[in-house]
Design a protein around this motif. Structure first.
Motif, short mmCIF file in Angstrom:
data_model
loop_
_atom_site.label_atom_id
_atom_site.label_comp_id
_atom_site.label_asym_id
_atom_site.label_seq_id
_atom_site.Cartn_x
_atom_site.Cartn_y
_atom_site.Cartn_z
N ALA A 257 57.95 43.60 26.79
CA ALA A 257 58.55 44.50 26.09
C ALA A 257 59.09 46.21 26.20
CB ALA A 257 58.51 43.97 24.53
N ASN A 258 59.51 46.25 25.32
CA ASN A 258 59.87 48.08 25.29
C ASN A 258 61.32 47.93 23.91
OD1 ASN A 258 63.23 48.68 25.74
ND2 ASN A 258 62.63 46.20 26.67
N HIS A 259 61.15 49.49 23.87
CA HIS A 259 61.75 50.28 22.73
C HIS A 259 62.73 51.07 23.89
CE1 HIS A 259 59.51 48.71 19.43
NE2 HIS A 259 58.98 49.54 19.29
N GLY A 260 63.89 50.38 23.72
CA GLY A 260 64.97 51.56 24.34
C GLY A 260 65.12 51.33 25.84
N LEU A 261 64.16 50.71 25.95
CA LEU A 261 64.02 50.68 27.73
C LEU A 261 64.96 49.94 28.89
CD1 LEU A 261 60.15 52.35 28.22
CD2 LEU A 261 62.10 53.59 27.56
N TYR A 262 66.44 49.96 28.88
CA TYR A 262 67.01 49.19 29.43
C TYR A 262 66.76 48.85 31.32
CZ TYR A 262 69.25 49.43 24.82
OH TYR A 262 69.61 49.48 23.54
N GLU A 263 66.58 49.32 31.36
CA GLU A 263 66.74 49.62 33.23
C GLU A 263 64.98 49.11 33.49
OE1 GLU A 263 68.83 51.98 36.67
OE2 GLU A 263 66.90 52.98 36.52
N TYR A 264 64.83 48.14 34.55
CA TYR A 264 63.93 46.92 35.19
C TYR A 264 64.36 47.12 36.65
CZ TYR A 264 65.32 41.88 35.20
OH TYR A 264 66.39 41.43 35.24
N GLU A 265 63.19 46.69 37.59
CA GLU A 265 63.52 46.31 39.12
C GLU A 265 62.34 45.81 39.17
OE1 GLU A 265 65.06 48.25 43.74
OE2 GLU A 265 63.81 49.75 41.84
N VAL A 266 62.90 44.45 39.89
CA VAL A 266 61.48 43.50 40.43
C VAL A 266 61.56 43.80 42.03
CG1 VAL A 266 60.64 41.07 40.76
CG2 VAL A 266 61.94 42.01 38.74
N LEU A 267 59.88 43.96 42.13
CA LEU A 267 59.29 44.86 43.84
C LEU A 267 58.88 43.68 44.72
CD1 LEU A 267 58.79 48.20 42.58
CD2 LEU A 267 60.55 47.82 42.87
N PRO A 268 59.45 42.48 44.36
CA PRO A 268 59.04 40.94 45.70
C PRO A 268 58.23 41.82 46.51
CG PRO A 268 61.10 41.34 45.25
CD PRO A 268 61.36 42.73 44.83
N ASP A 269 58.32 42.64 47.11
CA ASP A 269 57.04 43.80 48.62
C ASP A 269 56.50 44.16 48.14
OD1 ASP A 269 59.25 42.36 49.97
OD2 ASP A 269 60.10 43.55 50.64
N MET A 270 56.23 44.04 46.20
CA MET A 270 55.26 45.24 45.89
C MET A 270 54.16 43.87 45.06
SD MET A 270 56.97 48.75 45.45
CE MET A 270 55.39 49.57 44.64
N GLU A 271 54.28 42.87 45.83
CA GLU A 271 52.81 41.84 44.60
C GLU A 271 53.56 41.75 43.05
OE1 GLU A 271 48.95 42.75 44.00
OE2 GLU A 271 49.54 45.14 44.47
N ASN A 272 54.74 41.46 43.54
CA ASN A 272 56.14 40.88 42.33
C ASN A 272 55.64 42.36 41.38
OD1 ASN A 272 58.25 39.49 42.89
ND2 ASN A 272 56.74 37.42 42.82
N ALA A 273 56.08 43.55 41.98
CA ALA A 273 55.91 44.40 40.33
C ALA A 273 56.71 44.77 39.71
CB ALA A 273 55.31 46.18 40.95
N ILE A 274 56.97 44.54 38.77
CA ILE A 274 57.91 44.72 37.63
C ILE A 274 57.60 46.34 37.20
CG2 ILE A 274 59.30 44.62 35.49
CD1 ILE A 274 57.71 41.94 35.05
N ALA A 275 59.18 47.11 37.68
CA ALA A 275 58.66 48.38 37.78
C ALA A 275 59.74 49.12 36.41
CB ALA A 275 59.33 49.32 38.77
N VAL A 276 59.85 49.81 35.42
CA VAL A 276 60.01 50.08 34.02
C VAL A 276 60.56 51.14 34.18
CG1 VAL A 276 60.74 50.11 31.64
CG2 VAL A 276 59.72 47.92 32.57
N THR A 277 62.09 51.90 34.41
CA THR A 277 62.58 53.13 34.52
C THR A 277 62.41 54.00 33.21
OG1 THR A 277 64.42 52.69 35.81
CG2 THR A 277 64.13 54.90 34.46
N LEU A 278 61.78 54.92 33.00
CA LEU A 278 61.32 56.18 31.90
C LEU A 278 62.05 57.17 31.82
CD1 LEU A 278 57.30 55.35 31.81
CD2 LEU A 278 59.02 53.92 31.19
N LEU A 279 62.44 57.40 33.18
CA LEU A 279 63.37 58.61 32.88
C LEU A 279 64.21 58.56 34.09
CD1 LEU A 279 63.45 61.45 30.54
CD2 LEU A 279 61.60 62.50 32.23
N ARG A 280 65.21 59.05 33.84
CA ARG A 280 66.13 59.21 34.81
C ARG A 280 67.23 60.89 34.76
NH1 ARG A 280 70.73 58.44 38.45
NH2 ARG A 280 71.99 57.48 35.84
#
Length: 913
Positions: A739-762
């Motif tokens: 869950a998050n507070h105002g972090l609207y972007e994520y990416e699933v990385l299937p080739d990295m143990e199905n990691a979920i990467a949540v963007t914190l800063l761009r």
């Protein structure tokens, strides 16, 4: 599926020319600069519509905010505008603003629709066409929302692949369409006629008057539109972004009629066009289901990375929405049940200011810096009103509570009420600041020291039943404050204060529980209790957290034994894109915190909470290479850039706070980034190791299931997606929700143990799109704190953790009170309900009445039943819709409950009188 050629042979072609201007309130220029052009546009359009009988209609972009903006400058023109709207020459609504559908909540969407509808009807007529000309993708539940609102069709520009008539091999339910006319279907089965702009919403702009130029124009444009049209009704949109009115359009239409006597050319409007399409349309048009996010395209057109730029503004939006829909509105409803007037006008004002930030450019932060500066101010203004309304409602409710049994004969007693507006019972750590004593006289230096010299007694915390509760009680010293009585001048005072922090258990949904500090002879709580179980290790009955030397951590679900190893590390990459698009630098190298030493400190150890503080730093390039500036100034397309990163390195410091609460099923995380670099992105990476091909993401009125891998057509080097409250993944045995507070972007990385990467800063340095607009503030220099939580769960618990994910958005709140009589007990829930797989979405007063409106969402593919306990204040309950019309009445059963079955994925609004 019918061939277009057959249609041409059967019916005469009609060309519908709809004049419009896609009016972004702000974008590459500041709002006021755009507004000056808007005044000019509406003055010109009004003159034409009044004085030229052959110029018959102008579509004002589907939102009423433009009229507000215009009439604020020229209020004397209101009757003129109303007359043109009533005559159907100017259109109004159905929206207040043209919002982004993924970065604004479902409830905000409904308020947008209610406000736009209300203002359009005040002007005289509502345009019944849902309109998303430039939304960056479309949320899956929009057909259901618009169908409930009585819309006849929806027009949009992005999210579907148009393949034309050279490819007839469509499969039912894909994201492709051979026609510009489609049936768009929500997950619940609600279907609305969709009008796609395959040739964009400017395909009829600046139509030539001179015959030679007109012939070239129409030969090409007619062929382009016929490639996709499924009927003989051809749509041409005469306008574009901030497009001035084409004054000579009637002459251009006359030229076209002479050039093509076999075709009927009309200056049209959406109602006329949609009616003609519906009369002719056959059964075999494509059905496109659910969200439209370019799944079957190259993945570049829906601009998903707008979810991660200017993350500070995204956080402010989530705070603003929460302050209104999850605090101020329900608090005002409950206070209204106790006799306080519902502050409808103030809530409407706060919503309108917030929604002025919800147009796709504004909320997506793809603007010049001066626009984003104003967006930030609006967020603060809206939230100031919402927070004050919530505070006043809670204070009013607290005054109705009977605390008279908490007598102070045996010493000081400090009562306070803890409120829960989440819709479900909630357990959470909460803090309350309480005044031990106040001094209203001589409040300058003398009063300060009078309060400061008070010897504080020993306090214990007790609940409403008198049970001692583990708590941390801190001396906060002396502070200045003031009262603003309704019938007196302001009353300043000095107060000696303490802060109590504790875990409040099972606070009733839409209700409160009273606690109190009581003077005691000696400390009675047991401070030896702890959640610390070893070096850099903490656990409760649900989860164990072990922190590693590099700052990553291993989380164990103690209920299932599932271990998630070395999660929560940080990844930094270069970004040579813009506010719309993430493009990694040519070298493509990621810098991570893995295997780099971290400083780990135990920050808190109480019976109800443990907290560790982790300090890390990594060396990263200062910025992109200097070639990026040349590429930006020369307007080089960002996907074609081949640019590396600077050789100069800077330190990127990251602080992490891991919090485990006694009864929690989750690990709460705060990440603070001290950003010194430019042109880069920072994400937290959480490898799940789950054996799953799909995952679930919260969206507007929906939890949507998405593939972990995009389709074969996907060419975008970024595989990011958008979320609202959470993203989750599950295999046959276990799952994880973030869950998050105002972090609207994520990416699933299937080739990295199905990691979920949540963007914190761009961090980027330009707007992008059609020119060079530098945005130095979008480089996000400074310190930013981001909040999220990780919830492991077992098979069968996914729907339960959805509830916890929603609750993460809204904390418990405490309100001090005194000892007094009242009509309410020390614990009360005003609205009690149960229902698995159902999201409690909103509680508010009816837009045009005094009934109470409550909304539920079935987030599953199965029918779900909810039970609502009849309360004394409930005279009647009925089914409604998103525009709050009264429909079918509901009866109370013998068990004292209202029973309602929600269809799969249904948005259910109930009215209560």
């Amino acid at each position: 599926m019918r061939k277009y050629e057959k249609v041409v042979n059967e019916m005469k072609t009609t060309v519908h020319i709809i004049s419009h201007s896609h009016w972004d309130r702000e974008w590459y220029m500041a709002f006021e600069k755009h507004r000056m052009k808007l005044v000019e546009l509406l003055d010109t359009a009004s003159d034409l519509l009044e004085n030229n009988e052959n110029y018959r209609s102008f579509h004002m972009d589907g939102h009423t905010a433009a009229y507000d903006d215009y009439l604020e400058i020229k209020p004397e023109q209101k009757e003129r505008i109303k007359k043109l709207v009533q005559e159907g020459k100017l259109t109004a609504g159905p929206w207040y603003v043209l919002q982004d559908e993924f970065l604004t909540s479902g409830e905000a969407c409904v308020r947008n629709l209610l406000t736009g509808r209300k203002e359009a009807l005040k002007l005289g007529k509502l345009c019944p066409i849902g309109y998303f000309p430039d939304a960056f993708g479309n949320a899956g539940q929009m057909p259901q929302v618009l169908a409930q609102a009585g819309m006849e069709a929806v027009a949009f520009g992005r999210g579907v692949k148009s393949i034309g008539f050279n490819n007839e091999t469509l499969e039912k339910g894909t994201y492709e369409t051979a026609y510009s006319e489609i049936n768009w279907q929500s997950p619940d089965g609600s279907t609305l006629l969709g009008i796609l702009f395959p040739n964009w919403y400017n395909n009829g702009m600046e139509i030539p008057v001179e015959p030679e130029e007109a012939k070239k124009f129409w030969d090409k444009k007619l062929a382009d539109v016929r490639q996709y049209a499924g009927t003989s009704q051809l749509l041409f949109m005469n306008g574009c972004d901030h497009q001035p009115v084409q004054k000579d359009l009637p002459q251009a239409i006359e030229t076209a009629k002479k050039l093509y006597p076999e075709i009927e050319f009309i200056h049209s409007d959406f109602e006329t066009y949609v009616k003609a399409v519906k009369e002719e349309l056959g059964e075999n048009i494509s059905v496109v289901k659910g969200e439209l996010t370019s799944q079957e395209t190259d993945g570049r057109f829906t601009l998903v990375n707008t979810a991660s730029n200017r993350i500070d503004l995204k956080q402010l939006n989530r705070k603003g929405e929460t302050a209104l829909e999850r605090k101020a509105e329900p608090a005002a409803v409950l206070a209204g049940l106790e006799g306080k007037k519902y502050p409808k006008e103030l809530l409407e004002y706060s919503w309108k200011v917030l929604m002025q930030n919800h147009p796709h450019d504004s909320i997506c932060s793809c603007n010049v810096d001066e626009v984003n500066d104003e967006v930030a101010i609006r967020f603060v203004k809206s939230r100031q009103v919402a927070e004050q309304l919530c505070k006043e409602s809670m204070e009013y409710l607290t005054e109705q509570i009977d605390t008279s049994n908490l007598n102070s004969e045996n010493g000081k007693v400090l009562p306070f009420a803890v409120y829960n507006f989440t819709g479900w019972n909630k357990t959470d750590v909460v803090s309350a600041v309480l005044d031990v004593d106040r001094c209203f006289e001589n409040i300058q230096e003398k009063a300060y020291w009078e309060m400061q010299n008070i010897k504080l007694p020993v306090f214990v915390l007790k609940d409403a039943e008198g049970n001692i509760v583990d708590a941390k009680i801190e001396d906060m010293g002396t502070a200045f404050d003031y009262l603003l009585p309704d019938d007196k001048f302001r009353q300043p005072y000095m107060a000696r204060q303490v802060r109590v922090t504790f875990e409040a258990k099972e606070v009733p949904a839409m209700g409160y529980r009273v606690y109190h500090l009581q003077e005691a002879e000696a400390k009675q709580a047991d401070d030896t209790k702890t959640l610390i179980t070893g070096s850099n290790t903490m656990e409760n009955e649900n989860i164990r957290v072990e922190i590693h030397e590099d700052g990553s951590y291993t989380l164990t679900n103690l209920k299932t034994g599932r271990v998630y190893s070395h999660i929560g590390y940080y990844e930094e990459t270069g970004d040579i894109g813009n506010e719309y698009i993430y493009v990694q630098d040519t070298n493509g190298q990621a810098i991570t915190t893995q295997n780099k030493p971290a400083k780990i400190t135990l920050a808190e150890d109480t019976p109800f909470c443990a907290k560790y503080h982790i300090c890390q730093s990594i060396e990263v390039p200062e910025s992109a290479a200097k070639e990026l500036e040349i590429a930006q100034k020369s307007f080089q397309e960002c996907y074609n850039r081949h640019i590396g990163r600077s050789d100069k390195m800077v330190e990127l410091a990251i602080e992490t706070e891991l919090t485990l609460e006694k009864s929690s099923k989750s690990l709460k995380i705060q990440t603070t980034i001290h950003n010194t670099a430019k042109d880069h992105r920072v994400r937290v990476v959480i490898p799940t190791g789950l054996a799953a091909d799909t995952h679930f993401a919260d969206s507007a009125f929906e939890v949507v299931e998405r593939n972990n891998r995009h389709s074969k057509q996907w060419e975008n080097p970024s595989g990011c997606d958008r979320q609202q409250s959470f993203v989750a993944m599950q295999d046959e045995k276990d799952g994880m929700l973030i869950a998050n507070h105002g972090l609207y972007e994520y990416e699933v990385l299937p080739d990295m143990e199905n990691a979920i990467a949540v963007t914190l800063l761009r961090c980027v340095g330009e707007l992008g799109d059609w020119g060079y607009f530098p945005t130095p503030k979008a480089q996000m220099q400074g310190t930013y704190t981001l909040s999220y939580e990780i919830l492991p769960f077992a098979d069968g618990e996914r729907l339960d953790v959805y509830t916890l994910g929603y609750q993460f958005q809204n904390e418990l709140m405490a309100v001090p009170t005194g000892i007094h009589t009242g009509v309410n007990p020390q614990e009360k829930g005003f609205f009690n309900w149960t229902g698995e797989g159902v999201n409690f979405s909103g509680l508010k007063q009816q837009e045009n009445g005094s009934d109470i409106m409550v909304r539920f969402i079935n987030v599953t593919e199965l029918p779900r039943e909810i039970e609502i306990q009849k309360q004394s204040w409930m005279e009647k309950m009925y089914k409604s819709n998103v525009i709050e019309e009264e429909k079918e009445g509901l009866e109370v059963r013998e068990d004292g409950m209202y029973h309602v079955v929600l269809k799969p994925f249904e948005i259910l609004t109930l009215g209560i009188r």
